[in-house]
Write an enzyme that holds these catalytic residues in place. Structure first.
Site, PDB file in Angstrom:
ATOM      1  N   SER A 127       0.829  -1.212   0.000  1.00 26.82           N
ATOM      2  CA  SER A 127       0.000   0.000   0.000  1.00 26.82           C
ATOM      3  C   SER A 127       0.861   1.259   0.000  1.00 26.82           C
ATOM      4  O   SER A 127       1.966   1.258   0.540  1.00 26.82           O
ATOM      5  CB  SER A 127      -0.890  -0.020   1.256  1.00 26.82           C
ATOM      6  OG  SER A 127      -1.498   1.242   1.447  1.00 26.82           O
ATOM      7  N   TYR A 152      -1.808  -0.980  10.895  1.00 23.67           N
ATOM      8  CA  TYR A 152      -2.091  -1.532   9.557  1.00 23.67           C
ATOM      9  C   TYR A 152      -0.943  -1.181   8.611  1.00 23.67           C
ATOM     10  O   TYR A 152      -0.352  -2.054   7.981  1.00 23.67           O
ATOM     11  CB  TYR A 152      -3.405  -0.983   9.002  1.00 23.67           C
ATOM     12  CG  TYR A 152      -3.498  -1.113   7.505  1.00 23.67           C
ATOM     13  CD1 TYR A 152      -3.260  -0.004   6.679  1.00 23.67           C
ATOM     14  CD2 TYR A 152      -3.760  -2.329   6.901  1.00 23.67           C
ATOM     15  CE1 TYR A 152      -3.309  -0.122   5.305  1.00 23.67           C
ATOM     16  CE2 TYR A 152      -3.820  -2.450   5.526  1.00 23.67           C
ATOM     17  CZ  TYR A 152      -3.586  -1.344   4.729  1.00 23.67           C
ATOM     18  OH  TYR A 152      -3.605  -1.464   3.358  1.00 23.67           O
ATOM     19  N   LYS A 156       2.276  -3.537   6.641  1.00 26.58           N
ATOM     20  CA  LYS A 156       2.670  -3.539   5.219  1.00 26.58           C
ATOM     21  C   LYS A 156       4.177  -3.305   5.102  1.00 26.58           C
ATOM     22  O   LYS A 156       4.865  -3.977   4.329  1.00 26.58           O
ATOM     23  CB  LYS A 156       1.909  -2.466   4.440  1.00 26.58           C
ATOM     24  CG  LYS A 156       0.419  -2.725   4.295  1.00 26.58           C
ATOM     25  CD  LYS A 156       0.130  -4.052   3.605  1.00 26.58           C
ATOM     26  CE  LYS A 156      -1.357  -4.298   3.428  1.00 26.58           C
ATOM     27  NZ  LYS A 156      -1.642  -5.614   2.843  1.00 26.58           N
TER      28      LYS A 156
HETATM   29  C1  WQD Z   1     -10.044   8.693   1.237  1.00 28.27           C
HETATM   30  C2  WQD Z   1     -10.342  10.162   1.478  1.00 28.27           C
HETATM   31  C3  WQD Z   1     -10.750  10.751   3.767  1.00 28.27           C
HETATM   32  C4  WQD Z   1     -14.518   8.566   4.223  1.00 28.27           C
HETATM   33  C5  WQD Z   1      -7.044   3.915   3.353  1.00 28.27           C
HETATM   34  C6  WQD Z   1      -5.780   3.164   3.687  1.00 28.27           C
HETATM   35  C7  WQD Z   1      -5.202   2.578   2.437  1.00 28.27           C
HETATM   36  C8  WQD Z   1      -6.243   1.720   1.799  1.00 28.27           C
HETATM   37  C9  WQD Z   1      -7.447   2.567   1.427  1.00 28.27           C
HETATM   38  C10 WQD Z   1      -6.553  -0.583   2.364  1.00 28.27           C
HETATM   39  C11 WQD Z   1      -9.647  10.717   2.721  1.00 28.27           C
HETATM   40  C12 WQD Z   1     -11.993  10.982   2.910  1.00 28.27           C
HETATM   41  C13 WQD Z   1     -13.335   9.079   3.712  1.00 28.27           C
HETATM   42  C14 WQD Z   1     -15.584   9.449   4.540  1.00 28.27           C
HETATM   43  C15 WQD Z   1     -14.258  11.294   3.797  1.00 28.27           C
HETATM   44  N1  WQD Z   1      -6.630   0.682   2.696  1.00 28.27           N
HETATM   45  N2  WQD Z   1     -13.225  10.424   3.494  1.00 28.27           N
HETATM   46  N3  WQD Z   1     -15.418  10.785   4.310  1.00 28.27           N
HETATM   47  O1  WQD Z   1      -7.653   6.762   4.119  1.00 28.27           O
HETATM   48  O2  WQD Z   1      -6.897   7.351   1.739  1.00 28.27           O
HETATM   49  O3  WQD Z   1      -6.694   5.010   2.550  1.00 28.27           O
HETATM   50  O4  WQD Z   1      -7.960   3.109   2.664  1.00 28.27           O
HETATM   51  O5  WQD Z   1      -6.152  -1.111   1.380  1.00 28.27           O
HETATM   52  O6  WQD Z   1      -4.089   1.792   2.768  1.00 28.27           O
HETATM   53  O7  WQD Z   1      -4.843   4.063   4.227  1.00 28.27           O
HETATM   54  O8  WQD Z   1      -8.935   5.938   2.081  1.00 28.27           O
HETATM   55  O9  WQD Z   1     -11.303   5.950   1.437  1.00 28.27           O
HETATM   56  O10 WQD Z   1     -10.718   6.032   3.923  1.00 28.27           O
HETATM   57  O11 WQD Z   1     -10.310   8.034   2.476  1.00 28.27           O
HETATM   58  O12 WQD Z   1     -14.135  12.524   3.598  1.00 28.27           O
HETATM   59  O13 WQD Z   1     -16.686   9.033   5.027  1.00 28.27           O
HETATM   60  O14 WQD Z   1     -11.746  10.314   1.704  1.00 28.27           O
HETATM   61  O15 WQD Z   1     -10.577  11.831   4.682  1.00 28.27           O
HETATM   62  O16 WQD Z   1      -9.248  12.030   2.450  1.00 28.27           O
HETATM   63  P1  WQD Z   1      -7.525   6.387   2.687  1.00 28.27           P
HETATM   64  P2  WQD Z   1     -10.390   6.427   2.512  1.00 28.27           P
END
Ligand code: WQD
Length: 341
Positions: A127, A152, A156
């Site tokens: 990741s 997490y 990785k």
């Molecule tokens: C994306 C953006 C949130 C939810 C994580 C892990 C990564 C992978 C994918 C596993 C961010 C914003 C989110 C919401 C929001 N995991 N958001 N409202 O955190 O970039 O990555 O998940 O494989 O390793 O780190 O992904 O989809 O949680 O968030 O505004 O209800 O969307 O703040 O900016 P993230 P995400």
């Protein structure tokens, strides 16, 4: 005789899409999954798409005997794609030992058995989290690995080191590490997709549930970041494009085209999109409004990260093809499929 590949976590989101692409590329696939974050009906979805039912073993990869039995009962496995891992950043902070045990023991068991059963290569699901908050974007594979910001992310980083140390010790195996950016979307058939259990942690499943009225509204976690519209920027990569990269990586190892025993590739589109831009892309693509509001920042979020996919494009011979609006249409079609069934 088809080459046999083991896909751990193969009923999961990225795993199931990769099984479809492997089968359509002519591989014979065996899935092992403990169904802790997916369900066995996904096997039906895969079969509905490809017409081929993959062998499915319900089992836990942290149990060495379970895995050894699988290799004995499914002889001739030549490669492994390892998706089996817990992957919720927030949960990993609450339950670190579950994450270290599940993610690391699974990998150690697989590596232990590879020489015993003459398995040549393992593709590891890594990741972009390993980079932490980048000093600059776009980010390529030479960027420094920063101290993990969650257990997490740490699993990785440690997993990549375990693979490197094991190969360096002379183990007769090789590996390709794929560092994903943000996987999104669903298969265009709408027969498989992301199946978050409970309240979705990731943006797109929450967004489609809000659009479907399952959630009252999406909260955008902060609009006061140092970005053009104030919301965080990510590199959203279509899950089918991502799945195809795994097949190419596996073929690269089995055909002996890899140039180092452990290779690393960033898998992204090279395009950064903000949360608000993604919401707009979804609304343009589907004509469906996403009820949303701006809320406080989420602890642990990084401000902006997107990939420089040049190495994957030129060395791996892979490129993200999907248009984000197509990806959002597929995510919406999947949401409607799930809502109906
Ligand atoms: C994306 C953006 C949130 C939810 C994580 C892990 C990564 C992978 C994918 C596993 C961010 C914003 C989110 C919401 C929001 N995991 N958001 N409202 O955190 O970039 O990555 O998940 O494989 O390793 O780190 O992904 O989809 O949680 O968030 O505004 O209800 O969307 O703040 O900016 P993230 P995400």
């Amino acid at each position: 005789m088809k080459t046999k590949i083991l896909v751990t976590g193969g009923t999961g989101y990225i795993g199931s899409h990769t099984v479809v692409e492997l089968q359509q590329a002519g591989y014979d696939v065996v899935i092992i999954d403990n169904l802790s974050n997916s369900n066995a009906a996904v096997v039906d979805g895969i079969e509905a798409i490809t017409g081929i039912r993959p062998a499915f073993v319900e089992g836990d990869c942290t149990d060495l005997d379970t895995l050894r039995t699988l290799f004995r009962e499914h002889p001739g496995i030549k490669g492994i794609i390892n998706f089996a891992a817990s992957k919720a950043v927030g949960e990993s902070v609450q339950k670190p030992l579950l994450y270290y045990r599940n993610n690391l023991v699974t990998l150690i068991n697989l590596l232990t058995l590879m020489p015993e059963f003459d398995v040549k290569g393992v593709v590891f699901s890594s990741s972009c989290t390993v980079y932490g908050e980048p000093d600059r974007n776009p980010i390529d594979e030479t960027a420094p690995i920063k101290p993990a910001t969650s257990p997490y992310g740490n699993t990785k980083q440690i997993s990549e080191e375990i693979i490197r140390d094991y190969v360096a010790s002379g183990a007769p195996i090789k590996s390709i590490l794929l560092r994903y950016f943000n996987p999104v979307g669903a298969h265009p058939s709408a027969l498989i997709g992301e199946l978050p259990l409970g309240v979705p942690q990731n943006l797109v499943p929450y967004l489609t549930q809000a659009a479907a009225g399952i959630r009252p509204e999406l909260t955008v976690f902060g609009d006061d970041y140092n970005t053009p519209d104030g919301s965080c920027i990510r590199d959203y990569i279509d899950v089918v494009d991502l799945a195809k990269a795994h097949v190419i990586a596996m073929e690269r190892m089995l055909d002996g085209k890899d140039t180092e025993p452990v290779e690393v590739f960033n898998l992204g589109t090279g395009r950064g999109l903000s949360v608000l831009e993604l919401i707009s892309a979804f609304e343009r693509a589907t004509g469906v409004k996403v009820p949303h509001k701006i809320g406080p920042r989420r602890a642990g979020d990084i401000e902006k990260i997107w990939a420089d996919p040049k190495r994957a494009n030129e060395v791996l011979g892979w490129k993200a093809e999907a248009d984000i609006e197509d990806t959002m249409r597929n995510a919406w079609a999947w949401q409607q499929h799930v809502t109906k069934h």
